[in-house]
Write an enzyme that holds these catalytic residues in place. Structure first.
Site, short mmCIF file in Angstrom:
data_model
loop_
_atom_site.label_atom_id
_atom_site.label_comp_id
_atom_site.label_asym_id
_atom_site.label_seq_id
_atom_site.Cartn_x
_atom_site.Cartn_y
_atom_site.Cartn_z
N ARG A 120 0.84 -1.20 0.00
CA ARG A 120 0.00 0.00 0.00
C ARG A 120 0.88 1.25 0.00
NH1 ARG A 120 -5.25 1.58 -0.89
NH2 ARG A 120 -6.18 2.75 0.80
N THR A 135 -10.01 0.23 -9.33
CA THR A 135 -9.01 -0.65 -8.77
C THR A 135 -9.09 -1.89 -9.63
OG1 THR A 135 -9.37 0.33 -6.62
CG2 THR A 135 -8.55 -1.94 -6.60
N THR A 137 -4.31 -0.87 -7.04
CA THR A 137 -5.11 0.32 -7.34
C THR A 137 -4.31 1.60 -7.46
OG1 THR A 137 -7.06 1.55 -6.58
CG2 THR A 137 -5.53 0.86 -4.88
N ASN A 170 -6.50 4.08 -6.78
CA ASN A 170 -7.69 4.60 -6.12
C ASN A 170 -8.74 4.96 -7.16
OD1 ASN A 170 -9.44 5.16 -4.09
ND2 ASN A 170 -8.68 7.20 -3.70
N ASP A 197 -8.08 8.22 0.61
CA ASP A 197 -8.55 7.12 1.45
C ASP A 197 -8.31 7.38 2.94
OD1 ASP A 197 -9.81 5.47 -0.31
OD2 ASP A 197 -8.15 4.08 -0.58
N SER A 221 -10.20 -0.81 1.62
CA SER A 221 -11.25 -1.83 1.67
C SER A 221 -10.87 -3.06 0.84
CB SER A 221 -12.56 -1.26 1.10
OG SER A 221 -12.95 -0.13 1.83
N GLY A 265 -13.84 -1.73 -6.43
CA GLY A 265 -15.17 -1.18 -6.14
C GLY A 265 -15.22 -0.32 -4.90
O1 DON Z 1 -8.09 0.93 -1.09
C1 DON Z 1 -9.28 1.17 -1.26
O2 DON Z 1 -10.17 0.72 -0.57
C2 DON Z 1 -9.67 2.04 -2.45
N1 DON Z 1 -8.58 2.91 -2.79
C3 DON Z 1 -10.07 1.15 -3.58
C4 DON Z 1 -10.55 1.93 -4.77
C5 DON Z 1 -11.38 1.16 -5.70
O3 DON Z 1 -11.65 0.00 -5.52
C6 DON Z 1 -11.94 1.89 -6.85
N2 DON Z 1 -12.53 0.99 -7.79
N3 DON Z 1 -13.54 0.91 -8.28
#
Ligand code: DON
Length: 558
Positions: free
Chosen positions: A95, A370, A388, A390, A412, A442, A462
């Site tokens: 991350r 993502t 991702t 984001n 985030d 998430s 998502g």
């Molecule tokens: O880490 C996370 O939870 C978010 N940055 C994920 C973003 C994401 O899934 C966007 N996609 N549709």
């Protein structure tokens, strides 16, 4: 006619999963399910060359950085869950981190209001990227083939180009104004005319950066030419990432969350993802109830799931954050007794109200773009990876001469306690911005075992809906006995505590079920596609893939 016949033969030959097929295709040796056909091909090529699931994962990650620039990345981060053939498990946290100069109130104006433009777009939105270190770290520990060999498919895709899909042409055109706003001219994703399906996307700058990574490992990205380009881009746009931040970035191996649901063992991602803990809380909420008897998306099933989600997301908003900075009460959140206590005040005759639901009482405090890919190999190893930038195309800001986009992962963090982020998620102290801290996620890459053997690999993009999509897909397989492709394809719904609404994909619920829920006070809100789940089921005869028809997702095996 001849051409169509030839195309059908080719599809059958390479083993593309037909989403409507009655009999699922089963692969004896290995399988790659990813969000883009070219990335799945890259992974399959590496498996067929004798590589293991980790080698293929590295090839897919870098291939996605080329062929899926909206989410695949080298300028972002992700999480990897690994299970070896003998059942050993591990997770890698790659991350992004807040830059050293980041501060708690960096996105607030003088009145203390959140300026979301700054956490979402442009240079200030970017966290220190983790993907390249993550891939090197994974390969060092578990890889079998040579680093140079597994990077080659992505380099070729960037250098020679590939045909973009119809969905990609649409997305690129939709983002054109943003690309022009945040980038100088000449960035490979900006074209003079509009993009069309089948256009070749050639990315020489990205190919050059990938070659530097191929030849110099970490130093090809976090030092030297690429690092210098990132720093000068930061200077151009007022970003915070420094040479020191890049040199200091390290991905981390973390102990997986391992839980039980009936006779299944769930292996999933620990903090700084909220996904693994939340998934276990949801499974614990469902376990005592006869959801199999109630049936798929029946009113009682939906009500139970919504009430569980409401409580789990309330906990998420308070108790989850980067474990290197905040003491997450993991043990208690993961206990079955705690979760059953949380569900005790739920009543069948009417909805609970989110503003009445607070986080649970933790007494014993322990110190929408993502992408996901699932891979399993002929040796029996498997990996589940969600990665991702984001938002779609991250901060929309590229390091142009290096050919890649920077993430907007800083959004985030809880930019202002109590204020929703781009997914409507609320956060507090646990997820406040601090220098070098990882923002809460998430993302829920997950592997499931049954009787000591691999059973399923699953995950999805998502945003806030990731956790609920993974949960529902698991129930679809375990409780509703759906074949893996159907489990991925069927419509989904989502609730996240706040806003207090049940979001529904088209045809997720029958009119009768909707009416029952409305009468009990639930607010139902239609919305577009939820997630893009890419999953694998291991059967006695081999691997079966579930590639989400909501995207260009493709399952390939041999
Ligand atoms: O880490 C996370 O939870 C978010 N940055 C994920 C973003 C994401 O899934 C966007 N996609 N549709």
């Amino acid at each position: 006619m001849g051409n169509i016949f030839f195309a059908i033969l080719c599809l059958l030959y390479i083993g593309v999963e037909n989403v409507n097929a009655q009999v699922p295709k089963t692969y004896k040796n290995g399988i790659v399910v990813s969000a883009h056909p070219e990335a799945s091909k890259a992974g399959l090529q590496i498996l067929k060359a004798g590589g293991n699931a980790v080698d293929a994962a590295v090839a897919v990650q870098f291939a996605l950085a080329v062929v899926l620039p909206s989410a695949g990345n080298i300028g972002g981060g992700g999480f990897l869950v690994y299970r070896s053939a003998s059942g050993k498990t591990n997770t890698l946290d790659y991350r992004e981190k807040a830059p050293g100069a980041a501060s708690r109130n960096m996105y607030l104006d003088s009145n203390g209001n959140a300026i979301t433009e700054k956490s979402l777009y442009g240079h200030l939105a970017a966290g220190v990227p983790g993907t390249v270190d993550g891939m090197i770290n994974t390969h060092l520990k578990y890889g079998k083939l040579k680093w140079k060999q597994i990077m080659q498919p992505a380099i070729e895709l960037a250098e020679k180009g590939f045909a973009i899909t119809e969905a990609q042409a649409g997305e690129l055109n939709k983002n054109r104004d943003a690309f022009e706003k945040y980038n100088p001219s000449g960035f490979a994703l900006i074209k003079d005319e509009l993009w069309n399906a089948g256009d070749q996307l050639i990315q020489p700058e990205l190919a050059h950066t990938l070659k530097l990574i191929r030849d110099k490992d970490r130093a090809g990205f976090y030092e030297g030419e690429t690092a210098a380009l990132i720093i000068s881009e930061m200077k151009r746009g007022g970003g915070l990432i420094t040479k020191k931040d890049l040199a200091a970035y390290r991905s981390v191996w973390r102990k997986p969350i391992v839980g039980k649901y009936k006779d299944f063992k769930i292996i999933t991602m620990p903090p700084p993802s909220s996904g693994g803990i939340a998934l276990m809380q949801l499974l614990h909420s469902a376990e005592p109830f006869p959801v199999k008897r109630w049936g798929f998306n029946a009113d009682s099933t939906v009500q139970l799931i919504v009430e569980a989600e409401r409580r789990v997301y309330a906990d998420r908003s308070v108790y989850l954050g980067d474990p290197d900075f905040y003491s997450v009460p993991q043990e208690q959140l993961l206990s079955l007794a705690y979760q059953m206590g949380r569900m005790r005040d739920f009543q069948w005759n009417r909805t609970s109200v989110s503003t009445d639901i607070k986080e649970g009482n933790i007494t014993d405090r322990e110190s929408e773009e993502t992408t996901h890919y699932s891979i399993a190999d002929s040796y029996g190893n498997s990996v589940s990876v969600t990665t991702t930038l984001n938002g779609a195309y991250g901060s929309k800001t590229a390091v142009k001469e290096a050919g890649f986009l920077l993430n907007n992962e800083m959004d985030d963090f809880s930019v202002k306690p109590g204020s929703p982020n781009m997914y409507g998620l609320i956060g507090g102290e646990a997820n406040a911005i601090e220098p070098g801290k990882r923002m809460l996620s998430s993302m829920t890459p997950t592997i499931i075992e049954r009787n000591g053997k691999l059973f399923m690999v699953v995950g999805t993009p998502g945003g806030s809906t990731i956790i609920t999509s993974v949960f529902q897909t698991i129930l679809n397989v375990i409780e509703f006995s759906k074949p893996i492709q159907e489990a991925v394809t069927v419509p989904r719904f989502h609730h996240q505590w706040l806003p207090d609404e049940v979001f529904l994909e088209t045809d997720a619920l029958t009119e009768k079920t909707k009416n029952i829920l409305i009468q009990k006070g639930y607010k139902l809100t239609p919305r577009g596609p939820i997630g893009r789940v890419d999953a694998i089921l291991k059967t006695n005869s081999g691997y079966q893939g579930g590639a989400d028809p909501r995207g260009d997702d493709t399952s390939l095996g041999y």
